[in-house]
Design an enzyme around this catalytic site. Structure first.
Site, mmCIF file in Angstrom:
data_model
loop_
_atom_site.group_PDB
_atom_site.id
_atom_site.type_symbol
_atom_site.label_atom_id
_atom_site.label_comp_id
_atom_site.label_asym_id
_atom_site.label_seq_id
_atom_site.Cartn_x
_atom_site.Cartn_y
_atom_site.Cartn_z
ATOM 1 N N SER A 82 0.807 -1.230 0.000
ATOM 2 C CA SER A 82 0.000 0.000 0.000
ATOM 3 C C SER A 82 0.835 1.272 0.000
ATOM 4 O O SER A 82 0.615 2.178 -0.807
ATOM 5 C CB SER A 82 -0.933 0.014 1.216
ATOM 6 N N GLU A 83 1.782 1.356 0.935
ATOM 7 C CA GLU A 83 2.570 2.596 1.041
ATOM 8 C C GLU A 83 3.449 2.806 -0.188
ATOM 9 O O GLU A 83 3.625 3.934 -0.644
ATOM 10 C CB GLU A 83 3.444 2.586 2.302
ATOM 11 N N ALA A 84 3.996 1.722 -0.729
ATOM 12 C CA ALA A 84 4.836 1.841 -1.928
ATOM 13 C C ALA A 84 4.001 2.259 -3.139
ATOM 14 O O ALA A 84 4.500 2.944 -4.031
ATOM 15 C CB ALA A 84 5.565 0.526 -2.195
#
Length: 261
Positions: A174-176
């Site tokens: 998600s963060e990437a």
């Protein structure tokens, strides 16, 4: 719902980059863009969820379920004892709960619940993983692959093992997808494990704020200076969209028109 797959047990930098591109393309609202950065849809989109199937070493798999409008991980499933086993964060309630249950493990197949007895927020995950900050939990393709094997199909595992896996998966998926800077950290450190630096943690905590600032920019200038952090923890003052644009992969949905698409 389309399933995006990533084989962490047999990964290359190019395959990870392709995975990120596929995830962003599935997640984004095709009609929304701001300063050239794709934006996620609002909560009314027809397709509300995304599935990400992660494969580890020796063909072990875990499927994550993400809320499309913010890429929040709601739960995951794994094959266990010839059944589909689903694990849902305890802050997912009501119709969303049954959506997650039935999407991860369709009722036509035998299924079994193994609830996650905590929520998906970073302070909770850090506490369950036994760390004071997630910078103590290393990220990396090998770690992701071996963490999958510690959970997928296993009769039992501790909350600590589960929370560590979730910290790794949430940041590497998600963060990437939200931040190209985080994707690039994974790529730069591809064949080794690494600790997320201060800039990674700071971006993760300010995604909503960054999205709003970019959306409300006039002629490329942010409405007001944005105080963020550099990798070494020093202050990073952002004045213009151009200064942060290379680091951003997807914007959180912000209502209203953006001056530049």
């Amino acid at each position: 719902i389309n399933t995006i797959t990533f084989d962490a047990g047999n990964a290359t930098i190019n395959k990870y980059a392709t995975f990120m591109e596929s995830l962003r393309n599935e997640a984004k609202d095709p009609s929304l863009k701001c300063y050239g950065i794709p934006m996620l849809p609002n909560t009314n989109s027809t397709i509300k969820y995304l599935l990400v199937k992660l494969q580890g070493a020796s063909l072990k798999t875990i499927t994550l379920m993400l809320r499309r409008n913010n890429l929040y991980v709601m739960g995951y499933s794994d094959p266990y004892d010839n059944k589909c086993r689903y694990h849902i964060f305890n802050d997912i309630k009501g119709t969303e709960y049954s959506d997650v249950e039935n999407t991860l493990c369709p009722s036509s197949n035998p299924r079994v619940a193994k609830p996650i007895n905590y929520n998906g927020l970073y302070p909770t995950l850090e506490k369950k993983a036994g760390v004071t900050s997630r910078n103590e939990v290393q990220l990396g393709i090998q770690i992701l692959s071996s963490d999958i094997g510690k959970i997928s199909g296993q009769g039992s595992f501790t909350e600590k093992i589960e929370a560590k896996f979730l910290l790794v998966a949430i940041q590497m998926v998600s963060e990437a997808a939200r931040f190209k800077y985080i994707e690039n950290q994974v790529k730069t450190n591809f064949n080794r494990d690494f600790s997320p630096n201060d800039k990674v943690l700071d971006l993760e905590e300010n995604w909503g704020k960054i999205s709003t600032a970019i959306h409300n920019s006039k002629n490329g200038a942010l409405p007001k200076p944005l105080e963020l952090k550099n990798a070494d923890g020093t202050k990073w003052i952002v004045l213009r969209v151009d200064e942060i644009k290379p680091d951003v992969g997807l914007l959180n949905y912000v209502n209203g028109t953006c001056q530049a698409t």
